[in-house]
Design an enzyme around this catalytic site. Structure first.
Site, PDB file in Angstrom:
ATOM      1  N   THR A   1       0.838  -1.190   0.000  1.00 42.95           N
ATOM      2  CA  THR A   1       0.000   0.000   0.000  1.00 42.95           C
ATOM      3  C   THR A   1       0.878   1.247   0.000  1.00 42.95           C
ATOM      4  O   THR A   1       2.047   1.205   0.359  1.00 42.95           O
ATOM      5  CB  THR A   1      -0.894   0.077   1.252  1.00 42.95           C
ATOM      6  OG1 THR A   1      -0.083   0.403   2.397  1.00 42.95           O
ATOM      7  CG2 THR A   1      -1.622  -1.228   1.503  1.00 42.95           C
ATOM      8  N   ASP A   2       0.300   2.368  -0.395  1.00 44.30           N
ATOM      9  CA  ASP A   2       0.922   3.654  -0.116  1.00 44.30           C
ATOM     10  C   ASP A   2       0.669   3.938   1.369  1.00 44.30           C
ATOM     11  O   ASP A   2       0.012   3.154   2.059  1.00 44.30           O
ATOM     12  CB  ASP A   2       0.312   4.745  -1.002  1.00 44.30           C
ATOM     13  CG  ASP A   2       1.253   5.944  -1.191  1.00 44.30           C
ATOM     14  OD1 ASP A   2       2.196   6.094  -0.399  1.00 44.30           O
ATOM     15  OD2 ASP A   2       1.021   6.730  -2.123  1.00 44.30           O
ATOM     16  N   ALA A   3       1.200   5.034   1.873  1.00 44.40           N
ATOM     17  CA  ALA A   3       1.055   5.357   3.297  1.00 44.40           C
ATOM     18  C   ALA A   3      -0.419   5.323   3.707  1.00 44.40           C
ATOM     19  O   ALA A   3      -1.257   5.983   3.093  1.00 44.40           O
ATOM     20  CB  ALA A   3       1.644   6.733   3.581  1.00 44.40           C
TER      21      ALA A   3
END
Length: 576
Positions: free
Chosen positions: A244-246
């Site tokens: 995932t991204d942040a």
């Protein structure tokens, strides 16, 4: 995420919460090397250690070489620029123990209003983006660092920012296949081992792969199985690691609660979660997801297997057996070396592009242009200019404080970007001086904001990000031995002097000083000095007549007009 942790802190954290990998707060190379070495030493299974080497080694540590943004590399018209960005940037990252780069950025700039990736990506042409991304990956691979291209299903269409709102890739399926899909397919075919998923919707493919889906059911790719499994895994044939991204971005948190999206993200197809919020809470959310059926054991096992396979691809298990997870510390000399800096200068020089010359005014010559004005465009913020860096007010305040018997770390302003200061050992206390009730003081004591205090209040907070900078009193400070009683008394005396001087100075411009924060340091000869910037970011300024807020509260409280307020401060103080 590690935040300037010591070896002991790192060991304790990983002992209690074994992790698949980590990202860290950028610091000096040697500090990072030792932190990453401690992390690997205290992990039973070797760690993936990642950095954002998007533009060079500057994304991996303080003082790393910035080779060039993606758009600069593309502007040279030579894929060798992107290759060198990957090679030299990842060499520097590898020197501090990194084995994973969250790059290349393979987004496509389809909307000039986009505020996230226009300079980070390689441009608006899918063919150029793919060529440059492949060159970057070749360089990174030669440096021994694995790539993670981002941000699937593709940023660059929306003019909004996924950090603060869920954004949309609004391509039709046909448009997406010919642009983003072409880039992803090319990178997957070349063997890119991992992909970062953006908190971005792709409605056309969600509708195609999940017929009958309602508009309100269309989710960002992070929690959209039709995009991760249907599009990325099945249609594009990607068999690597998905991260995932942040997960603190509003593009995701605005759609679901954290207790929901953590297990759903893994069930949807993500193999790793980027960043925790609270270790115990996040683990509980995962257990609850397993118990409720939001996450199956089969899918969780698959995610873990992919993480282990990714580490095996990097031969981390073999390196662990031979004590080779960390390179020799002498290798830090590659960071910022002449070869890398020469490449950066060459790329930036070649990236300069003539966009328009309709009046045939170029080239500029003394013969044709008798008079010229040179505008210097810099990224110095308004906050830095107002009572902070690069202005007369800062020098004036430093001189006045010295006259009042308050020594400061300020030595000399060289230019609008560089300041000479004295080297100090920072006292681990944040000193808060309050004249009028506002912010947390109003909340804690139930005082209406704007209540004038009968006398100035001084508060202390212990500076520690992990603990949330807790408030402490004199007894805590003495018991912990952070400073001696005489030094603490001197800090308080200096704080009151600074308050008096600042209040009088600002009053002349009809600005009321509500409260402010200070930091102090101790020089090598034992002298206590003020070692802090004074700006609207660290002070509360109100208009003394209207009580209009002219500081960072305009941002914190979503009042708008932040830049206007800072400009007003600058105008009043400097007559600009």
């Amino acid at each position: 995420m590690l935040w300037n942790d010591t070896g002991k802190q790192t060991a304790a954290l990983l002992g209690r919460y074994p992790s698949g990998g980590l990202r860290y707060n950028n610091r000096k190379p040697r500090e990072l090397y030792r932190q990453n070495a401690a992390a690997q030493k205290n992990s039973r299974i070797p760690l993936l250690i990642a950095a954002n080497v998007e533009a060079g080694g500057n994304g991996a540590m303080t003082g790393g070489t910035k080779i060039g943004e993606g758009i600069a590399c593309a502007a040279t018209g030579d894929t060798r620029s992107a290759y060198e960005m990957g090679l030299y940037g990842c060499r520097e990252a590898a020197a501090v123990g990194c084995n994973w780069t969250f790059a290349p950025v393979v987004d496509i700039d389809r909307n000039w209003r986009n505020c996230v990736i226009p300079t980070r990506c390689f441009g608006s042409n899918p063919d150029t983006v793919l060529e440059m991304a492949l060159a970057y990956m070749k360089g990174a691979n030669e440096a021994g660092v694995a790539c993670c291209m981002k941000h699937f299903p593709g940023d660059g269409c929306d003019d909004r920012d996924q950090h603060i709102v869920t954004t949309v890739n609004d391509c039709t399926c046909e448009e997406w296949d010919a642009s983003y899909g072409k880039v992803y397919q090319g990178m997957i075919g070349a063997g890119v081992p991992s992909i970062m998923v953006g908190h971005i919707q792709q409605p056309a493919y969600s509708r195609k792969l999940r017929p009958g889906i309602r508009d309100e059911e269309i989710m960002p790719a992070t929690v959209a199985p039709e995009l991760l499994q249907g599009l990325l895994r099945e249609k594009l044939g990607f068999n690597g690691l998905i991260i995932t991204d942040a997960t603190h971005m509003v593009g995701l948190t605005g759609k679901m609660r954290r207790s929901e999206f953590l297990p759903i993200a893994v069930q949807s197809g993500c193999d790793m979660i980027l960043y925790y919020r609270d270790h115990d809470e996040d683990l509980r959310f995962m257990w609850e997801g397993l118990e409720s059926g939001q996450l199956t054991q089969e899918r969780l096992d698959e995610a873990v297997l992919r993480v282990l396979a990714f580490k095996a691809m990097l031969r981390l298990h073999e390196k662990q057996r031979t004590n080779a997870l960390m390179p020799a510390e002498e290798g830090l000399s590659v960071i910022g070396c002449p070869e890398h800096r020469a490449a950066a200068a060459r790329i930036i020089d070649r990236s300069i592009t003539l966009v328009k010359n309709s009046r045939a005014q170029l080239p500029i010559t003394p013969q044709a242009h008798k008079r010229a004005i040179l505008y210097s465009v810099s990224s110095v913020s308004l906050a830095a200019r107002v009572l902070g860096k690069a202005d007369k007010a800062r020098e004036y305040l430093a001189q006045e404080l010295e006259k009042q018997g308050v020594p400061t770390h300020f030595v000399e302003e060289l230019n609008d970007r560089e300041t000479v200061v004295r080297r100090v050992q920072i006292v681990p206390l944040e000193v808060i001086v309050r004249n009028i009730a506002a912010g947390s003081l109003s909340k804690r004591l139930g005082l209406p904001e704007g209540t004038k205090l009968k006398s100035t209040v001084i508060e202390y907070c212990y500076k520690d990000d992990e603990l949330g900078d807790p408030m402490v009193n004199e007894y805590h400070i003495m018991a912990m031995g952070w400073v001696s009683k005489p030094v603490l008394d001197q800090i308080a005396a200096y704080a009151l002097k600074i308050n008096r001087l600042l209040s009088d100075y600002l009053k002349q411009s009809e600005i009321e000083l509500i409260d402010f924060k200070l930091e102090f340091g101790i020089t090598s000869d034992g002298t206590l000095v003020l070692a802090d910037e004074i700006s609207p970011d660290t002070c509360r300024f109100w208009d003394s007549k209207t009580h209009e807020k002219l500081d960072k509260d305009r941002f914190r409280r979503d009042l708008g007009g932040v830049e206007d307020a800072y400009q007003e401060i600058l105008k009043r103080l400097m007559g600009e």
